[in-house]
Scaffold this motif. Structure first.
Motif, short mmCIF file in Angstrom:
data_model
loop_
_atom_site.label_atom_id
_atom_site.label_comp_id
_atom_site.label_asym_id
_atom_site.label_seq_id
_atom_site.Cartn_x
_atom_site.Cartn_y
_atom_site.Cartn_z
N LEU A 142 0.83 -1.21 0.00
CA LEU A 142 0.00 0.00 0.00
C LEU A 142 0.87 1.26 0.00
CD1 LEU A 142 -2.69 -1.13 2.60
CD2 LEU A 142 -3.03 -0.80 0.15
N SER A 146 0.90 4.17 -2.95
CA SER A 146 0.49 5.54 -2.62
C SER A 146 1.58 6.57 -2.89
CB SER A 146 0.10 5.63 -1.15
OG SER A 146 1.25 5.48 -0.33
N THR A 200 -5.94 4.51 1.50
CA THR A 200 -5.60 4.36 0.09
C THR A 200 -6.83 4.35 -0.80
OG1 THR A 200 -3.64 3.09 0.70
CG2 THR A 200 -4.39 2.92 -1.58
#
Length: 204
Positions: A142, A146, A200
């Motif tokens: 994640l 991002s 996210t």
């Protein structure tokens, strides 16, 4: 077989039929805060052969395989140098010095390894830690997706800190005696992943 990750590695013993086992035989956690270059060095240090050779009953002390290779190499090079005309009083000290330097260097590398890496072994400890490393891998994924936003980067750092602390506990105690502590850490990791996913992807 070893799987390298941002936080350390997972080592598997692959059976002869080629199927991947369910539980690794060792999990290594690299100290939090290390740079990419430092992680690369630590991966090399921990992956290098650490074999030792026992000298026999008369000499019960064992020596590193690399030291034995250094002794053989220095004897060959020294003999060839003497044969080529190098003075014996120069060649012999050099031949004796190479194995000593090799042993000293290996000792320094082992000290660095012990300071910056924590290993988890044993089926129960590895099975539990494997669940946490799966959560940590989700945080890393994640974070990469991002473009390293601060909140996700911080969650990944916290997850790595938790792995490092858990590795210290599991090196000295069994999973049963610290089960409540382990459960609390796993719940915290699950919350970190949940918050990271919401950050996210947003609410469904």
């Amino acid at each position: 077989m070893r799987e390298r990750t941002r936080w350390g590695w997972i080592s598997w013993t692959v059976p002869s039929d080629g199927h991947l086992p369910e539980t690794p035989h060792q999990i290594g956690i690299i100290a939090p805060g290390t740079t990419r270059a430092q992680r690369a060095i630590l991966h090399w240090l921990t992956g290098r052969p650490g074999r030792r050779i026992t000298l026999g009953r008369a000499l019960p002390k064992s020596v590193r395989f690399s030291t034995v290779c250094a002794v053989i190499g220095s004897l060959l090079v020294g003999s060839l140098s003497i044969h080529a005309g190098l003075a014996v009083d120069v060649a012999l000290p050099a031949m004796a010095l190479v194995p000593l330097l090799t042993e000293r260097l290996e000792g320094l590398l082992d000290d660095k390894d012990a300071t910056h890496v924590r290993r988890i072994q044993g089926e129960a400890a590895c099975r539990y830690t494997q669940r946490l490393t799966t959560l940590q891998d989700q945080l890393v994924h994640l974070d990469v997706q991002s473009d390293s936003r601060y909140g996700l980067r911080r969650a990944t750092e916290i997850g790595h800190d938790l792995l490092w602390d858990i590795a210290a506990l599991l090196q000295t105690q069994d999973t049963r005696s610290i089960s409540s502590t382990l459960i609390a850490r796993e719940i915290l990791m699950l919350r970190l992943v949940d918050q990271a996913e919401k950050s996210t992807f947003g609410p469904w």
